[in-house]
Design a protein around this motif. Structure first.
Motif, PDB file in Angstrom:
ATOM      1  N   ASP A  96       0.831  -1.202   0.000  1.00 21.14           N
ATOM      2  CA  ASP A  96       0.000   0.000   0.000  1.00 21.14           C
ATOM      3  C   ASP A  96       0.867   1.253   0.000  1.00 21.14           C
ATOM      4  O   ASP A  96       0.554   2.254  -0.655  1.00 21.14           O
ATOM      5  CB  ASP A  96      -0.905   0.024   1.236  1.00 21.14           C
ATOM      6  CG  ASP A  96      -2.037  -0.985   1.148  1.00 21.14           C
ATOM      7  OD1 ASP A  96      -2.033  -1.775   0.185  1.00 21.14           O
ATOM      8  OD2 ASP A  96      -2.909  -0.972   2.030  1.00 21.14           O
ATOM      9  N   ALA A  97       1.973   1.194   0.727  1.00 24.18           N
ATOM     10  CA  ALA A  97       2.846   2.361   0.846  1.00 24.18           C
ATOM     11  C   ALA A  97       3.458   2.730  -0.503  1.00 24.18           C
ATOM     12  O   ALA A  97       3.589   3.915  -0.838  1.00 24.18           O
ATOM     13  CB  ALA A  97       3.941   2.085   1.869  1.00 24.18           C
ATOM     14  N   ALA A 102       3.564   6.557  -4.989  1.00 22.98           N
ATOM     15  CA  ALA A 102       3.516   6.810  -6.434  1.00 22.98           C
ATOM     16  C   ALA A 102       2.367   7.747  -6.792  1.00 22.98           C
ATOM     17  O   ALA A 102       2.542   8.703  -7.564  1.00 22.98           O
ATOM     18  CB  ALA A 102       3.376   5.486  -7.189  1.00 22.98           C
ATOM     19  N   VAL A 103       1.180   7.491  -6.226  1.00 20.57           N
ATOM     20  CA  VAL A 103       0.022   8.343  -6.508  1.00 20.57           C
ATOM     21  C   VAL A 103       0.284   9.767  -6.023  1.00 20.57           C
ATOM     22  O   VAL A 103      -0.044  10.747  -6.704  1.00 20.57           O
ATOM     23  CB  VAL A 103      -1.247   7.767  -5.851  1.00 20.57           C
ATOM     24  CG1 VAL A 103      -2.408   8.753  -5.962  1.00 20.57           C
ATOM     25  CG2 VAL A 103      -1.627   6.450  -6.506  1.00 20.57           C
ATOM     26  N   GLY A 104       0.895   9.908  -4.851  1.00 18.77           N
ATOM     27  CA  GLY A 104       1.192  11.228  -4.315  1.00 18.77           C
ATOM     28  C   GLY A 104       2.140  12.009  -5.201  1.00 18.77           C
ATOM     29  O   GLY A 104       1.927  13.196  -5.478  1.00 18.77           O
ATOM     30  N   LEU A 236      -5.199  19.279  -4.336  1.00 18.61           N
ATOM     31  CA  LEU A 236      -4.509  18.134  -4.927  1.00 18.61           C
ATOM     32  C   LEU A 236      -3.036  18.126  -4.534  1.00 18.61           C
ATOM     33  O   LEU A 236      -2.457  17.066  -4.259  1.00 18.61           O
ATOM     34  CB  LEU A 236      -4.660  18.174  -6.446  1.00 18.61           C
ATOM     35  CG  LEU A 236      -4.222  16.926  -7.229  1.00 18.61           C
ATOM     36  CD1 LEU A 236      -4.921  15.673  -6.719  1.00 18.61           C
ATOM     37  CD2 LEU A 236      -4.492  17.107  -8.716  1.00 18.61           C
ATOM     38  N   VAL A 237      -2.412  19.304  -4.481  1.00 17.78           N
ATOM     39  CA  VAL A 237      -1.017  19.385  -4.036  1.00 17.78           C
ATOM     40  C   VAL A 237      -0.903  18.962  -2.571  1.00 17.78           C
ATOM     41  O   VAL A 237      -0.018  18.176  -2.200  1.00 17.78           O
ATOM     42  CB  VAL A 237      -0.468  20.814  -4.216  1.00 17.78           C
ATOM     43  CG1 VAL A 237       0.901  20.949  -3.544  1.00 17.78           C
ATOM     44  CG2 VAL A 237      -0.347  21.157  -5.693  1.00 17.78           C
ATOM     45  N   VAL A 238      -1.805  19.482  -1.733  1.00 19.60           N
ATOM     46  CA  VAL A 238      -1.763  19.159  -0.300  1.00 19.60           C
ATOM     47  C   VAL A 238      -1.961  17.667  -0.075  1.00 19.60           C
ATOM     48  O   VAL A 238      -1.203  17.019   0.664  1.00 19.60           O
ATOM     49  CB  VAL A 238      -2.832  19.967   0.471  1.00 19.60           C
ATOM     50  CG1 VAL A 238      -2.917  19.499   1.916  1.00 19.60           C
ATOM     51  CG2 VAL A 238      -2.511  21.455   0.417  1.00 19.60           C
ATOM     52  N   VAL A 239      -2.988  17.115  -0.720  1.00 20.49           N
ATOM     53  CA  VAL A 239      -3.282  15.688  -0.556  1.00 20.49           C
ATOM     54  C   VAL A 239      -2.153  14.840  -1.140  1.00 20.49           C
ATOM     55  O   VAL A 239      -1.737  13.835  -0.548  1.00 20.49           O
ATOM     56  CB  VAL A 239      -4.629  15.338  -1.216  1.00 20.49           C
ATOM     57  CG1 VAL A 239      -4.830  13.831  -1.269  1.00 20.49           C
ATOM     58  CG2 VAL A 239      -5.779  15.980  -0.447  1.00 20.49           C
ATOM     59  N   GLY A 240      -1.654  15.246  -2.313  1.00 18.38           N
ATOM     60  CA  GLY A 240      -0.550  14.505  -2.914  1.00 18.38           C
ATOM     61  C   GLY A 240       0.676  14.503  -2.021  1.00 18.38           C
ATOM     62  O   GLY A 240       1.344  13.471  -1.859  1.00 18.38           O
ATOM     63  N   ALA A 241       0.977  15.660  -1.418  1.00 20.74           N
ATOM     64  CA  ALA A 241       2.122  15.746  -0.510  1.00 20.74           C
ATOM     65  C   ALA A 241       1.928  14.837   0.695  1.00 20.74           C
ATOM     66  O   ALA A 241       2.874  14.181   1.153  1.00 20.74           O
ATOM     67  CB  ALA A 241       2.322  17.194  -0.055  1.00 20.74           C
ATOM     68  N   VAL A 244       2.608  11.303  -0.328  1.00 19.29           N
ATOM     69  CA  VAL A 244       4.051  11.094  -0.464  1.00 19.29           C
ATOM     70  C   VAL A 244       4.672  10.873   0.910  1.00 19.29           C
ATOM     71  O   VAL A 244       5.464   9.933   1.115  1.00 19.29           O
ATOM     72  CB  VAL A 244       4.725  12.306  -1.155  1.00 19.29           C
ATOM     73  CG1 VAL A 244       6.247  12.208  -1.056  1.00 19.29           C
ATOM     74  CG2 VAL A 244       4.298  12.380  -2.616  1.00 19.29           C
ATOM     75  N   ILE A 245       4.313  11.714   1.870  1.00 16.90           N
ATOM     76  CA  ILE A 245       4.866  11.586   3.226  1.00 16.90           C
ATOM     77  C   ILE A 245       4.457  10.257   3.850  1.00 16.90           C
ATOM     78  O   ILE A 245       5.299   9.526   4.421  1.00 16.90           O
ATOM     79  CB  ILE A 245       4.412  12.760   4.100  1.00 16.90           C
ATOM     80  CG1 ILE A 245       5.050  14.069   3.605  1.00 16.90           C
ATOM     81  CG2 ILE A 245       4.789  12.540   5.565  1.00 16.90           C
ATOM     82  CD1 ILE A 245       4.447  15.320   4.210  1.00 16.90           C
TER      83      ILE A 245
END
Length: 252
Positions: A96-97, A102-104, A236-241, A244-245
């Motif tokens: 899952d990680a 990758a999606v982030g 989208l940037v916030v959620v993507g970040a 990623v974290i």
């Protein structure tokens, strides 16, 4: 049914975020599962969340029943079904990680690139709902939705360059994910994630789920179309970040 007050302290804000996301503030829903995972295992949190999403889908689809793009949904759905099946078959083999990371990364790169392009003197023209891109991103949306509950960013990456009117964009996502969530029910049952206790807990949260979705619908309609897209890019940037974290920390 869960009776621990600590659970509801996390679950109620999570359900409100889901409702606002379903109402049109795309991306906020991805913050809800991590909240619930603070007090539950991710698997149980996902099992409780899915019936809530289905109830919220009904509200959103009704609210946007006259403003959705049929062509986009018909292009995305077949490959999304394949993505969900793929996700079910490889759930035990793919981390899952890894998927989350990758999606982030893709979401952040896409959103930043689009914001830069939109601010040029001659911003790019609206894209068309084309079959090759739609089939690819539909599969990715179905796969990531099944594996990591992160189907929103791939959907947005495909649809946002089309510059659809705000209500059509939200309505298209509402119909697409409503069908997707029903398709995910058999795999969740097969994985043994639905129990009487989990379903009863989800049902206890239905009133908040419905109220918060209606609130999202009414609030998003107060935002102009141009400002709406800017807000979605930022979210989208916030959620993507955050993805990623989350993915990087789990892998490390």
């Amino acid at each position: 049914m869960i009776t621990d007050p600590l659970f509801y302290a996390a679950a109620i804000p999570a359900v409100v975020l889901l409702g606002l996301a379903k109402g049109g503030f795309s991306g906020l829903g991805l913050l809800s599962l991590p909240l619930m995972a603070l007090v539950l295992s991710p698997v149980q949190a996902a099992a409780i969340t899915l019936p809530i999403l289905i109830v919220q889908d009904a509200v959103t689809v009704w609210a946007y029943r006259r403003t959705w793009d049929r062509r986009n949904v018909l292009i995305l759905l077949p490959s999304a079904v394949l993505g969900i099946v793929t996700g079910y078959l490889v759930a035990a083999q793919v981390s899952d990680a890894t998927v989350t990371l990758a999606v982030g990364l893709i979401a952040v790169a896409f959103a930043v690139r689009r914001m830069v392009l939109e601010r040029r003197a001659t911003p790019p023209q609206a894209a068309r709902a084309d079959l090759p891109r739609g089939l690819f991103w539909g599969w990715v949306a179905g796969f990531t939705s099944m594996i990591a509950h992160a189907g929103g960013p791939p959907f947005q990456i495909y649809v946002m360059p089309q510059k659809l009117p705000r209500d059509v964009f939200v309505g298209t996502g509402a119909v697409f994910f409503a069908v997707n969530n029903w398709i995910k029910v058999p795999p969740y049952i097969a994985l043994g994630q639905f129990s009487a206790g989990n379903l009863a807990t989800a049902a206890a949260l239905f009133p908040i789920a419905i109220a918060s979705t209606w609130a999202g619908v009414h609030l998003v309609r107060r935002v102009s179309g141009e400002k709406f897209y800017t807000l979605v890019y930022i979210l989208l940037v916030v959620v993507g970040a955050k993805l990623v974290i989350d993915g990087a920390m789990t892998l490390l």
